[in-house]
Design a protein around this motif. Structure first.
Motif, PDB file in Angstrom:
ATOM      1  N   GLN A 102      50.813 -39.660 -18.904  1.00  0.00           N
ATOM      2  CA  GLN A 102      51.158 -38.835 -17.597  1.00  0.00           C
ATOM      3  C   GLN A 102      49.993 -38.547 -16.778  1.00  0.00           C
ATOM      4  OE1 GLN A 102      51.476 -34.861 -20.046  1.00  0.00           O
ATOM      5  NE2 GLN A 102      53.923 -35.340 -20.391  1.00  0.00           N
ATOM      6  N   ALA A 103      48.846 -38.608 -17.505  1.00  0.00           N
ATOM      7  CA  ALA A 103      47.455 -38.889 -16.382  1.00  0.00           C
ATOM      8  C   ALA A 103      47.560 -40.114 -15.471  1.00  0.00           C
ATOM      9  CB  ALA A 103      46.300 -38.819 -17.484  1.00  0.00           C
ATOM     10  N   GLN A 104      47.929 -40.842 -15.946  1.00  0.00           N
ATOM     11  CA  GLN A 104      48.083 -42.293 -15.280  1.00  0.00           C
ATOM     12  C   GLN A 104      49.042 -41.952 -14.029  1.00  0.00           C
ATOM     13  OE1 GLN A 104      49.000 -45.374 -18.146  1.00  0.00           O
ATOM     14  NE2 GLN A 104      47.029 -45.971 -18.163  1.00  0.00           N
ATOM     15  N   LYS A 105      50.202 -41.220 -14.454  1.00  0.00           N
ATOM     16  CA  LYS A 105      51.223 -41.117 -13.509  1.00  0.00           C
ATOM     17  C   LYS A 105      50.539 -40.038 -12.307  1.00  0.00           C
ATOM     18  CE  LYS A 105      55.393 -41.965 -16.142  1.00  0.00           C
ATOM     19  NZ  LYS A 105      56.505 -41.350 -16.860  1.00  0.00           N
ATOM     20  N   LYS A 106      50.002 -39.225 -12.857  1.00  0.00           N
ATOM     21  CA  LYS A 106      49.333 -38.132 -11.897  1.00  0.00           C
ATOM     22  C   LYS A 106      48.173 -38.895 -11.092  1.00  0.00           C
ATOM     23  CE  LYS A 106      47.859 -33.255 -11.925  1.00  0.00           C
ATOM     24  NZ  LYS A 106      47.776 -32.361 -12.312  1.00  0.00           N
ATOM     25  N   LEU A 107      47.721 -39.712 -12.055  1.00  0.00           N
ATOM     26  CA  LEU A 107      46.304 -40.349 -10.967  1.00  0.00           C
ATOM     27  C   LEU A 107      46.864 -41.245  -9.819  1.00  0.00           C
ATOM     28  CD1 LEU A 107      43.470 -41.399 -10.699  1.00  0.00           C
ATOM     29  CD2 LEU A 107      44.028 -43.066 -12.080  1.00  0.00           C
ATOM     30  N   SER A 132      50.024 -40.624  -8.659  1.00  0.00           N
ATOM     31  CA  SER A 132      50.569 -39.741  -7.523  1.00  0.00           C
ATOM     32  C   SER A 132      49.120 -39.220  -6.647  1.00  0.00           C
ATOM     33  CB  SER A 132      51.314 -38.670  -8.267  1.00  0.00           C
ATOM     34  OG  SER A 132      51.541 -37.605  -7.142  1.00  0.00           O
ATOM     35  N   LEU A 133      48.286 -38.986  -7.469  1.00  0.00           N
ATOM     36  CA  LEU A 133      47.297 -38.279  -6.501  1.00  0.00           C
ATOM     37  C   LEU A 133      46.517 -39.563  -5.741  1.00  0.00           C
ATOM     38  CD1 LEU A 133      45.112 -36.438  -9.175  1.00  0.00           C
ATOM     39  CD2 LEU A 133      46.606 -35.383  -7.132  1.00  0.00           C
ATOM     40  N   GLN A 134      46.528 -40.736  -6.000  1.00  0.00           N
ATOM     41  CA  GLN A 134      45.985 -41.691  -5.116  1.00  0.00           C
ATOM     42  C   GLN A 134      46.946 -41.856  -3.962  1.00  0.00           C
ATOM     43  OE1 GLN A 134      46.073 -44.877  -7.959  1.00  0.00           O
ATOM     44  NE2 GLN A 134      43.672 -44.846  -8.285  1.00  0.00           N
ATOM     45  N   VAL A 135      48.338 -41.799  -4.154  1.00  0.00           N
ATOM     46  CA  VAL A 135      49.237 -41.908  -3.086  1.00  0.00           C
ATOM     47  C   VAL A 135      48.959 -40.836  -2.120  1.00  0.00           C
ATOM     48  CG1 VAL A 135      51.738 -41.883  -2.495  1.00  0.00           C
ATOM     49  CG2 VAL A 135      51.027 -43.285  -4.131  1.00  0.00           C
ATOM     50  N   GLU A 136      48.813 -39.708  -2.864  1.00  0.00           N
ATOM     51  CA  GLU A 136      48.743 -38.476  -2.025  1.00  0.00           C
ATOM     52  C   GLU A 136      47.527 -38.541  -1.288  1.00  0.00           C
ATOM     53  OE1 GLU A 136      48.521 -33.360  -2.370  1.00  0.00           O
ATOM     54  OE2 GLU A 136      49.251 -34.710  -3.997  1.00  0.00           O
ATOM     55  N   HIS A 137      46.359 -39.017  -1.972  1.00  0.00           N
ATOM     56  CA  HIS A 137      44.936 -39.135  -1.075  1.00  0.00           C
ATOM     57  C   HIS A 137      45.216 -40.029   0.122  1.00  0.00           C
ATOM     58  CE1 HIS A 137      41.039 -41.107  -0.966  1.00  0.00           C
ATOM     59  NE2 HIS A 137      40.573 -39.754  -1.073  1.00  0.00           N
ATOM     60  N   GLU A 138      45.833 -41.177  -0.221  1.00  0.00           N
ATOM     61  CA  GLU A 138      46.041 -42.326   0.789  1.00  0.00           C
ATOM     62  C   GLU A 138      46.881 -41.625   1.983  1.00  0.00           C
ATOM     63  OE1 GLU A 138      47.779 -45.759  -0.788  1.00  0.00           O
ATOM     64  OE2 GLU A 138      46.229 -46.104  -2.114  1.00  0.00           O
ATOM     65  N   LYS A 139      47.600 -40.816   1.732  1.00  0.00           N
ATOM     66  CA  LYS A 139      48.475 -40.207   2.805  1.00  0.00           C
ATOM     67  C   LYS A 139      47.640 -39.144   3.585  1.00  0.00           C
ATOM     68  CE  LYS A 139      52.629 -37.459   3.450  1.00  0.00           C
ATOM     69  NZ  LYS A 139      52.400 -36.308   4.089  1.00  0.00           N
ATOM     70  N   LEU A 140      46.820 -38.341   2.678  1.00  0.00           N
ATOM     71  CA  LEU A 140      45.874 -37.480   3.388  1.00  0.00           C
ATOM     72  C   LEU A 140      44.823 -38.194   4.206  1.00  0.00           C
ATOM     73  CD1 LEU A 140      45.399 -35.071   0.605  1.00  0.00           C
ATOM     74  CD2 LEU A 140      46.382 -34.353   2.426  1.00  0.00           C
TER      75      LEU A 140
END
Length: 194
Positions: free
Chosen positions: A70-75, A77-85
């Motif tokens: 779950q943490a890897q999936k969240k990571l 997701s957060l990386q994708v969101e970070h790149e988008k941001l």
């Protein structure tokens, strides 16, 4: 003698000992373990304790594995969101630069327009003064025109009276016999009539 696999199956079925635990043991060691467990209740308790602990550790590993997954999936997701941001921030910074430039241009245009408004306001004051002066002059001209019209009517009346009197006097003079006087009077009469 039974095979190692058969002994492992027996250990699993009777005592709950997983094949992964007995994998490193030989067939002889598996048989000795089976004999030990059948003959020693304290060894059985120890194995049960190990089995319970193994199950607890196994459950913990599963939980940690799930949490890790779950943490890897969240990571991710957060990386994708970070790149988008990051992309959004870059876009906003470009937009901000463009907006700052546009704001500066608008500010310069506003200053120019304010200068033009001031200039036009000054011109309006000058023109208002000229209009007021022209209005006063026009009023004076209207008054003078009215006076001239009245004077013109008066002069027309006087000229008409003079013509009338001249015509009457000429008529009287024409009644005289002298032809020279008559001719001169006719010329004078024509001249006065226009």
């Amino acid at each position: 003698m039974p095979t190692k696999s058969t002994l492992q199956d027996t250990l699993k079925a009777k005592y709950g000992i997983n094949k992964n635990i007995t994998q490193s043991l030989s067939a002889v060691e598996c048989e000795e373990l089976l004999t030990l467990l059948q003959g020693q209740p304290s060894a059985m308790k120890l194995v049960e304790s190990f089995i319970a602990k193994n199950e607890e550790l196994s459950q913990n590993n599963r939980n940690f594995g799930q949490q890790r997954s779950q943490a890897q999936k969240k990571l991710k997701s957060l990386q994708v969101e970070h790149e988008k941001l990051e992309k959004d921030i870059a876009t906003l910074e470009k937009s901000n630069t463009s907006l700052v430039t546009h704001r500066d241009q608008l500010s310069q245009e506003q200053e120019k327009l304010e200068a033009q408004i001031k200039q036009l306001s000054d011109q309006k004051k000058i023109l208002s003064g000229k209009v007021q002066s022209l209005t006063t002059h026009n009023d004076e001209l209207v008054d003078a025109n009215e006076k001239l019209k009245k004077d013109n009517r008066d002069l027309t009346n006087i000229v008409d009276q003079i013509r009338l009197r001249l015509a009457r006097d000429t008529k009287m003079l024409l009644e005289y016999e002298d032809s020279e006087i008559r001719k001169a009077l006719i010329r004078l009469f024509r001249w006065t009539l226009g």
